[in-house]
Design an enzyme around this catalytic site. Structure first.
Site, PDB file in Angstrom:
ATOM      1  N   GLU A 109     -12.161   4.900  38.576  1.00 51.78           N
ATOM      2  CA  GLU A 109     -12.059   3.832  39.579  1.00 51.78           C
ATOM      3  C   GLU A 109     -10.677   3.196  39.437  1.00 51.78           C
ATOM      4  OE1 GLU A 109     -13.648   2.332  42.273  1.00 51.78           O
ATOM      5  OE2 GLU A 109     -11.770   1.206  42.175  1.00 51.78           O
ATOM      6  N   HIS A 137     -31.626  -1.551  54.451  1.00 54.37           N
ATOM      7  CA  HIS A 137     -32.115  -1.345  55.816  1.00 54.37           C
ATOM      8  C   HIS A 137     -33.339  -0.424  55.819  1.00 54.37           C
ATOM      9  CE1 HIS A 137     -28.687  -3.253  57.796  1.00 54.37           C
ATOM     10  NE2 HIS A 137     -27.936  -2.717  56.851  1.00 54.37           N
ATOM     11  N   VAL A 173      -6.877   8.196  40.931  1.00 52.60           N
ATOM     12  CA  VAL A 173      -6.695   9.648  41.083  1.00 52.60           C
ATOM     13  C   VAL A 173      -5.612   9.846  42.144  1.00 52.60           C
ATOM     14  CG1 VAL A 173      -7.786  11.778  41.892  1.00 52.60           C
ATOM     15  CG2 VAL A 173      -9.024  10.228  40.361  1.00 52.60           C
ATOM     16  N   ILE A 210     -19.191   6.946  54.391  1.00 56.65           N
ATOM     17  CA  ILE A 210     -20.418   6.235  54.004  1.00 56.65           C
ATOM     18  C   ILE A 210     -20.293   4.769  54.434  1.00 56.65           C
ATOM     19  CG2 ILE A 210     -22.077   5.827  52.150  1.00 56.65           C
ATOM     20  CD1 ILE A 210     -21.573   8.805  52.571  1.00 56.65           C
TER      21      ILE A 210
HETATM   22  C1  LIG Z   1     -19.332  -6.187  56.110  1.00 57.40           C
HETATM   23  C2  LIG Z   1     -20.198  -5.054  55.632  1.00 57.40           C
HETATM   24  C3  LIG Z   1     -21.582  -5.203  55.549  1.00 57.40           C
HETATM   25  C4  LIG Z   1     -22.380  -4.149  55.127  1.00 57.40           C
HETATM   26  N1  LIG Z   1     -23.720  -4.358  54.965  1.00 57.40           N
HETATM   27  C5  LIG Z   1     -24.492  -3.356  54.492  1.00 57.40           C
HETATM   28  C6  LIG Z   1     -25.864  -3.584  54.238  1.00 57.40           C
HETATM   29  O1  LIG Z   1     -26.370  -4.698  54.365  1.00 57.40           O
HETATM   30  N2  LIG Z   1     -26.620  -2.523  53.846  1.00 57.40           N
HETATM   31  C7  LIG Z   1     -26.095  -1.267  53.681  1.00 57.40           C
HETATM   32  O2  LIG Z   1     -26.834  -0.351  53.374  1.00 57.40           O
HETATM   33  N3  LIG Z   1     -24.769  -1.047  53.836  1.00 57.40           N
HETATM   34  C8  LIG Z   1     -23.961  -2.060  54.217  1.00 57.40           C
HETATM   35  N4  LIG Z   1     -22.618  -1.872  54.349  1.00 57.40           N
HETATM   36  C9  LIG Z   1     -22.064  -0.550  54.003  1.00 57.40           C
HETATM   37  C10 LIG Z   1     -21.898  -0.395  52.484  1.00 57.40           C
HETATM   38  O3  LIG Z   1     -21.218  -1.494  51.931  1.00 57.40           O
HETATM   39  C11 LIG Z   1     -21.134   0.889  52.195  1.00 57.40           C
HETATM   40  O4  LIG Z   1     -21.762   1.943  52.878  1.00 57.40           O
HETATM   41  C12 LIG Z   1     -21.069   1.250  50.723  1.00 57.40           C
HETATM   42  O5  LIG Z   1     -20.694   0.162  49.948  1.00 57.40           O
HETATM   43  C13 LIG Z   1     -20.089   2.401  50.526  1.00 57.40           C
HETATM   44  O6  LIG Z   1     -19.954   2.648  49.149  1.00 57.40           O
HETATM   45  P1  LIG Z   1     -18.855   3.653  48.609  1.00 57.40           P
HETATM   46  O7  LIG Z   1     -19.098   3.808  47.174  1.00 57.40           O
HETATM   47  O8  LIG Z   1     -18.835   4.880  49.463  1.00 57.40           O
HETATM   48  O9  LIG Z   1     -17.454   2.942  48.924  1.00 57.40           O
HETATM   49  P2  LIG Z   1     -16.652   1.792  48.136  1.00 57.40           P
HETATM   50  O10 LIG Z   1     -17.524   0.701  47.712  1.00 57.40           O
HETATM   51  O11 LIG Z   1     -15.490   1.434  48.999  1.00 57.40           O
HETATM   52  O12 LIG Z   1     -16.160   2.524  46.833  1.00 57.40           O
HETATM   53  C14 LIG Z   1     -15.144   3.492  46.815  1.00 57.40           C
HETATM   54  C15 LIG Z   1     -14.326   3.243  45.569  1.00 57.40           C
HETATM   55  O13 LIG Z   1     -13.402   4.304  45.394  1.00 57.40           O
HETATM   56  C16 LIG Z   1     -12.247   3.776  44.798  1.00 57.40           C
HETATM   57  N5  LIG Z   1     -11.155   4.714  45.050  1.00 57.40           N
HETATM   58  C17 LIG Z   1     -10.675   5.113  46.240  1.00 57.40           C
HETATM   59  N6  LIG Z   1      -9.697   6.002  46.082  1.00 57.40           N
HETATM   60  C18 LIG Z   1      -9.548   6.178  44.754  1.00 57.40           C
HETATM   61  C19 LIG Z   1      -8.685   6.979  43.973  1.00 57.40           C
HETATM   62  N7  LIG Z   1      -7.788   7.788  44.530  1.00 57.40           N
HETATM   63  N8  LIG Z   1      -8.784   6.903  42.620  1.00 57.40           N
HETATM   64  C20 LIG Z   1      -9.725   6.099  42.017  1.00 57.40           C
HETATM   65  N9  LIG Z   1     -10.559   5.307  42.732  1.00 57.40           N
HETATM   66  C21 LIG Z   1     -10.471   5.367  44.081  1.00 57.40           C
HETATM   67  C22 LIG Z   1     -12.066   2.445  45.506  1.00 57.40           C
HETATM   68  O14 LIG Z   1     -11.246   1.551  44.772  1.00 57.40           O
HETATM   69  C23 LIG Z   1     -13.502   1.966  45.637  1.00 57.40           C
HETATM   70  O15 LIG Z   1     -13.867   1.108  44.599  1.00 57.40           O
HETATM   71  C24 LIG Z   1     -21.784  -2.904  54.784  1.00 57.40           C
HETATM   72  C25 LIG Z   1     -20.394  -2.752  54.837  1.00 57.40           C
HETATM   73  C26 LIG Z   1     -19.600  -3.816  55.250  1.00 57.40           C
HETATM   74  C27 LIG Z   1     -18.114  -3.648  55.253  1.00 57.40           C
END
Ligand SMILES: Cc1cc2nc3c(=O)[nH]c(=O)nc-3n(C[C@H](O)[C@H](O)[C@H](O)COP(=O)(O)OP(=O)(O)OC[C@H]3O[C@@H](n4cnc5c(N)ncnc54)[C@H](O)[C@@H]3O)c2cc1C
Length: 580
Positions: A118, A136, A259, A426
């Site tokens: 991360e 949801h 990364v 996602i």
């Molecule tokens: C306003 C809002 C409200 C929402 N409400 C809901 C809800 O109520 N219920 C629901 O189910 N979903 C909800 N969502 C969607 C949900 O938040 C996301 O679908 C989910 O958090 C995605 O998770 P993730 O791990 O894919 O992404 P992220 O949480 O963005 O994690 C990706 C991580 O990868 C890291 N990263 C990226 N590139 C690199 C790299 N090259 N090297 C190392 N690290 C890296 C980033 O720093 C980050 O921490 C909402 C989203 C928003 C914006």
């Protein structure tokens, strides 16, 4: 699919919409858009036009003169380190959001070496720490989509997952409110959609039933569609707990580790290049959130583009929490084709009310500024509840959803790179879907690893995590007994959220310890209340300095480059006074 015919259709539609400057071509099974348009929204419109024609994905390389798009960069980490150079892992996960951490936990069931990288100094810093915490029910997603499939499966899994991880979770249910008498005619359609998606336990409610359930609700309602499986939890609690449990089962979690590329050996990733040296990887899972298209590009496998959808939420004072028991919203039916669920009122697991989120297409990926207009849009939801007013807002925050132009999740092994697995696009409901997505990521990953080695389940795997004590959730007797054992749980540090010294200390000694003020806040809520840390921050700093064995001036808000103090004033006899 006849690619030539579909391209013709896309081009014709682009012309009809006045997007003559845009070219659409096929590229490795995806459709790639190039050219220039005058505004960001036009670029997004072009992407949507190209979606849904049966191509693998939409790559949107249209430029918008005057609009600069953010590029991936890594927060500074002080002295450069090369301590990971040469290490080897069976699985490398890129990204410490809920998807990466859920995948790490699922994979830690197997006897394999797992590393999660991360780039930030903590977990759950981006979309995962900036959402509504709503699990949801799976109703809103398009029937047949991956979103619908993973959401319904993920929702069901949460009962077990939260129990195993020892984090609070409940199912207050959600209601889609009917805003006029004619709209009641739509109730059978809502039921048909819920049935198609396989949602559990839905039913219609009369006006009277709704009023009984939510006495503070506006009288301008004509019944509702109830989805009892909707749940709430704290997304950072969940993510940290998943990572801690993965770590307890042998996974290694590396924070402040970006990364930056892959070294390829023909069609396989041979090495993952990180800001702490290059490591060998059997399989790489791309769970990089809004940067997942960039990370796919490191392996020359960019078959989709992501675009940011900015969302703002307001948080209302805890004192008003008692006026909301069910999640609800009154969507306007003109909104039905919009690419968002429209937001509403959501009780949080900690007793506040969330209002939101909004939705706006933006070129940004990590810029969380909010505009007055975003906040104003939320007032219409507040009006649904007669006991709430905009004066109850204590703060607001923004997040950015990572959307593909097909508006669906990508959860699959790469077709070009033998050892790369994507969890991309996602967007919402990604939190609700995470446990189910993680199961499939683990299945695909183990399938790839099994081609070269026998992958065994780990006998010692323990799905349970021992969660730290939270006195404010205990009965008086339990709390008394805890304080008698350890007086630190009796010294209140954060008055708004009733967080004790013991909890701040636990956050700093946990398996993946907090290392910044924000990290402490994520783990134990110190500073989350109405005063935003005005009273508790100096106390938290003292405890951090003591526990971490560092000078208070070294403590940061959110890692390197975010110092809390800028210098010392009045070096008195009792010691120096620092300025914030
Ligand atoms: C306003 C809002 C409200 C929402 N409400 C809901 C809800 O109520 N219920 C629901 O189910 N979903 C909800 N969502 C969607 C949900 O938040 C996301 O679908 C989910 O958090 C995605 O998770 P993730 O791990 O894919 O992404 P992220 O949480 O963005 O994690 C990706 C991580 O990868 C890291 N990263 C990226 N590139 C690199 C790299 N090259 N090297 C190392 N690290 C890296 C980033 O720093 C980050 O921490 C909402 C989203 C928003 C914006």
């Amino acid at each position: 699919m006849d690619a030539g015919r579909e391209l013709k259709r896309i081009r014709a539609r682009l012309r009809r919409e006045g997007l003559d400057g845009v070219t659409a071509e096929e590229w490795r099974g995806s459709v790639r858009l190039t050219g220039a348009v005058s505004e960001w929204q036009r670029k997004v419109d072009a992407g949507w036009i190209a979606a849904g024609h049966g191509f693998r994905g939409v790559i949107n390389d249209i430029s918008v003169p005057g609009v600069s798009e953010e590029t991936l960069s890594f927060p500074a980490v002080g002295e450069s380190r090369n301590d990971l150079e040469g290490r080897a892992f069976d699985v490398v996960i890129v990204g410490g959001g809920v998807i990466g951490c859920a995948a790490a936990r699922e994979l830690s069931r197997y006897d394999i070496r797992i590393a999660l990288f991360e780039k930030e100094e903590d977990l759950a810093v981006h979309a995962t720490g900036r959402n509504d915490g709503m699990i949801h029910p799976g109703f809103a997603a398009k029937p047949g989509s991956k979103k619908a499939h993973y959401n319904v499966r993920g929702n069901r899994l949460y009962t077990t997952v939260t129990e195993e991880l020892g984090i609070p979770f409940r199912r207050p249910g959600s209601m889609i409110l009917i805003g006029n008498p004619f709209a009641r005619l739509l109730l059978p359609l809502l039921a048909a959609r819920a049935r198609k998606n396989g949602v559990d336990g839905y039913r219609s409610l009369s006006r009277k039933e709704v009023a009984r359930r939510e006495p503070s609700l506006t009288k301008r309602q004509y019944g509702a569609f109830l989805l009892p499986s909707s749940g709430i939890l704290s997304p950072y609690d969940l993510t940290v707990a998943m990572a801690e449990n993965a770590a307890a089962n042998g996974a290694e979690i590396f924070l402040s580790t970006g990364v930056s590329g892959f070294r390829m050996n023909e069609d396989r990733i041979a090495e993952v290049v990180t800001t702490r040296g290059a490591v060998k990887a059997g399989v790489v899972i791309n769970a990089a959130g809004i940067w997942a298209d960039t990370v796919a590009g490191f392996a020359d496998d960019r078959f989709f583009s992501l675009h940011g959808r900015h969302g703002v939420d307001c948080i209302l004072d805890k004192g008003k929490g008692k006026y909301l028991s069910t999640i609800y919203a009154m969507p306007s039916f003109s909104q039905i084709h919009e690419k968002t669920k429209g937001g509403g009122l959501v009780p949080t697991i900690d007793g506040n009310i969330l209002v939101g989120p909004t939705a706006r297409e933006v070129p940004d990926r990590e810029n969380y500024e909010t505009e007055l207009e975003d906040i104003r849009k939320l007032h219409r939801h507040i009006k649904l509840n007669e006991r709430l007013s905009p004066a109850d807002i204590i703060t607001y925050f923004a997040g950015i959803r990572a959307c593909t132009y097909d508006e669906d999740f990508i959860v699959e092994g790469s077709r070009r790179v033998g050892n790369l697995v994507h969890a991309a696009g996602i967007q919402s409901p990604g939190l609700a879907s995470a446990p189910a997505i993680a199961q499939d990521l683990a299945r695909i990953t183990v399938g790839i690893l099994s081609r070269n080695a026998d992958v065994k389940l780990k006998e010692s795997f323990d799905p349970r995590r021992k969660s730290p004590p939270v006195p404010s959730r205990m009965s008086d007797e339990e709390r008394g007994a805890l304080i008698a054992r350890d007086t630190a749980y009796g010294r209140i540090i954060c008055r708004c959220e009733e967080v004790s010294e013991g909890e701040v200390r636990d956050a700093l000694r946990s398996p993946i310890p907090a290392r910044s003020i924000d990290g402490v806040k994520r783990r134990c809520r110190a500073g989350m209340g109405r005063c935003h840390g005005g009273f508790c921050t100096p106390r938290v700093v003292e405890i951090m300095a003591r526990e971490m064995g560092i000078d208070p001036s070294e403590i940061t808000k959110k890692g390197e480059g975010s110092p809390l103090f800028s210098g010392r004033i009045g070096a008195g006899r009792e010691g120096n006074h620092e300025t914030c």
